[in-house]
Design a protein around this motif. Structure first.
Motif, PDB file in Angstrom:
ATOM      1  N   GLY A 174      -1.445   5.597   5.115  1.00  0.00           N
ATOM      2  CA  GLY A 174      -2.417   5.259   4.246  1.00  0.00           C
ATOM      3  C   GLY A 174      -3.294   4.093   4.873  1.00  0.00           C
ATOM      4  O   GLY A 174      -2.763   3.299   5.599  1.00  0.00           O
TER       5      GLY A 174
ATOM      6  N   THR B  27      -2.939   5.068  -1.736  1.00  0.00           N
ATOM      7  CA  THR B  27      -3.907   5.580  -0.827  1.00  0.00           C
ATOM      8  C   THR B  27      -3.174   7.135  -0.067  1.00  0.00           C
ATOM      9  O   THR B  27      -2.502   7.500  -0.935  1.00  0.00           O
ATOM     10  CB  THR B  27      -4.090   4.403   0.345  1.00  0.00           C
ATOM     11  OG1 THR B  27      -4.858   5.158   1.274  1.00  0.00           O
ATOM     12  CG2 THR B  27      -2.739   3.883   0.656  1.00  0.00           C
TER      13      THR B  27
ATOM     14  N   THR C 108      -7.421   3.796  -3.236  1.00  0.00           N
ATOM     15  CA  THR C 108      -8.698   3.921  -2.180  1.00  0.00           C
ATOM     16  C   THR C 108      -8.740   5.771  -2.007  1.00  0.00           C
ATOM     17  O   THR C 108      -7.744   6.368  -2.079  1.00  0.00           O
ATOM     18  CB  THR C 108      -8.346   3.653  -0.844  1.00  0.00           C
ATOM     19  OG1 THR C 108      -8.273   2.211  -0.919  1.00  0.00           O
ATOM     20  CG2 THR C 108      -9.444   3.924   0.253  1.00  0.00           C
TER      21      THR C 108
ATOM     22  N   ARG D  49       1.080  -1.074   0.031  1.00  0.00           N
ATOM     23  CA  ARG D  49      -0.095   0.077   0.072  1.00  0.00           C
ATOM     24  C   ARG D  49       1.009   1.142   0.180  1.00  0.00           C
ATOM     25  O   ARG D  49       1.829   1.319   0.703  1.00  0.00           O
ATOM     26  CB  ARG D  49      -1.011  -0.043   1.311  1.00  0.00           C
ATOM     27  CG  ARG D  49      -1.913  -1.231   1.082  1.00  0.00           C
ATOM     28  CD  ARG D  49      -2.948  -1.077   2.077  1.00  0.00           C
ATOM     29  NE  ARG D  49      -3.879  -2.121   1.872  1.00  0.00           N
ATOM     30  CZ  ARG D  49      -4.776  -2.212   2.350  1.00  0.00           C
ATOM     31  NH1 ARG D  49      -5.378  -1.562   3.054  1.00  0.00           N
ATOM     32  NH2 ARG D  49      -5.647  -3.664   2.332  1.00  0.00           N
TER      33      ARG D  49
ATOM     34  N   SER E 269       1.096   5.424   0.230  1.00  0.00           N
ATOM     35  CA  SER E 269       0.373   6.599   0.460  1.00  0.00           C
ATOM     36  C   SER E 269       1.267   7.620  -0.450  1.00  0.00           C
ATOM     37  O   SER E 269       2.414   7.673  -0.299  1.00  0.00           O
ATOM     38  CB  SER E 269       0.652   6.881   2.074  1.00  0.00           C
ATOM     39  OG  SER E 269       0.195   8.317   2.255  1.00  0.00           O
TER      40      SER E 269
END
Ligand code: SAM
Ligand code: SF4
Ligand code: SF4
Length: 350
Positions: A349, A80, A113, A24, A26
């Protein structure tokens, strides 16, 4: 611990036998919302010091980490933030990531997201750039309650328009994430289920979590997923559905009449650390091996040192992952003092 260099290969699993499969990323610590459970205004006010530009990873740096991670076992990437659609040119990053192939030659699953505020404008370009899927956060359909939860008076109608545009653009299936806070928006659980039933949109109800240290989390504000399911099932009968893949964070439930499915993410009442294969890269290039970690490991120093190669980066990644023993959610109930210095969700994130 070092990992063998040279040819791409999967990294050794962590200390609990979990492989690294999801990354993931950020892309910004900024957001145009001030959701009460994530970036409360009292903390993230006018004077809040967001990261300066030179500390933020460039797209090239992010893509390099992603390329090395994918060469060593990562199969899914989720962008994210903060609000990822605030990062200028995000489509370019999506396009670079969508070109990556796993060591078996499969395309990487690139998801995002978002709070949905810019989706009506950006969905088509994101799809064209190669985005596979999008999750949209939406905590209420009630205009007043939604405005109160995002705390910037953002209109719910605009987010709904963004969801429609994403579906029209083919970013299917769109998932809607609703964080449920007992006493704040738990009355919206049923209206949300009713609204999206039969549309193909999958609503996922998320237990309010104790991420960060500024959102004033209390256990009595968590509505357990079992209660979410019971409330929906009482009006719209449900049956359990098998997980789509090992390590899926949401437990799936199907409407018995064929009207689609919902998911519940029970990070508080039914921890899923055993199958957690996720690492998180913060906006300034720190790698976190748990959402509840207090510290991340600096990858930016490796990225910005001209003498360090991709093999060095892989070795660093492998060393961090091999040492991982995180299972915060499993331990939450037994921890005497919940970690005070946990990093904020908007930085790492979700
Ligand atoms: N801004 C984007 C958004 O809202 O979708 C992406 C970042 S946001 C931090 C990612 C997800 O984390 C959102 O779905 C949000 O609802 C969720 N989240 C934030 N704080 C949370 C909390 N305390 N408990 C549960 N989920 C949370
Ligand atoms: Fe922003 Fe997302 Fe956090 Fe809400 S949940 S404040 S939209 S980062
Ligand atoms: Fe993964 Fe940490 Fe969440 Fe457990 S608490 S599921 S280890 S991120």
């Amino acid at each position: 611990m070092t990992v063998p260099l040279g040819l791409p290969s999967r990294l050794p699993p962590d200390s609990l036998g979990r492989p690294l499969r999801d990354l993931r990323i950020s892309v910004t610590d900024r957001c145009n919302f001030r959701c009460v459970y994530c970036m409360p205004k009292e903390v993230f006010g006018r004077d809040y010091a967001f990261l300066p530009k030179n500390e933020i990873l460039t797209f090239e740096e992010i893509a390099r980490v992603a390329r090395v991670a994918v060469a060593h076992g990562v199969e899914k990437i989720r962008l994210t933030g903060g609000e990822p659609l605030l990062r200028r040119g995000i489509e370019e990053l999506v396009a670079a990531l969508a070109e990556l192939r796993t060591s078996e030659g499969r395309p990487v699953d690139v998801a995002l997201t978002t709070n949905g505020s810019a989706l009506a404008v950006k969905a088509r370009a994101l799809k064209d750039a190669g985005l596979s899927r999008v999750s949209v956060s939406l905590d209420s359909l009630d205009p007043e309650r939604f405005a109160a939860m995002n705390d910037v008076d953002f209109p719910v109608a605009k987010v709904l328009r963004g969801i429609d545009t994403a579906r029209e653009a083919g970013l299917d299936p769109v998932k809607v994430n609703m964080v449920v806070k007992r006493g704040t928006n738990d009355a919206d659980v049923l209206p949300m289920a009713r609204h999206f039933k039969g549309t193909g949109v999958i609503v996922r109800f998320i237990e309010f979590m104790d991420v960060g240290s500024t959102n004033g989390w209390r256990m009595d504000e968590v509505l357990p997923s079992a209660e979410v399911v019971a409330r929906i099932d009482a009006e719209l009968p449900l049956e359990p559905a098998a997980p789509s893949y090992r390590g899926e964070t949401a437990a799936r439930w199907r409407y018995r009449d064929g009207g689609g499915e919902i998911g519940v993410i029970s990070s508080v009442t039914a921890a899923f650390c055993r199958t957690c294969t996720r690492a998180r890269l913060s906006t300034d290039g720190k790698l976190f091996t748990c959402l509840f970690a207090e510290r991340g490991q600096d990858l930016r120093a490796v990225l910005r040192d001209p003498s360090r190669t991709d093999a060095d980066l892989a070795a660093t990644l492998g060393g961090i992952w091999a040492a991982r023993e995180d299972r915060y959610s499993e331990l939450r109930a037994t921890l005497k003092d919940r970690r005070a210095g946990r990093i904020e969700m908007s930085y790492i994130g979700g």
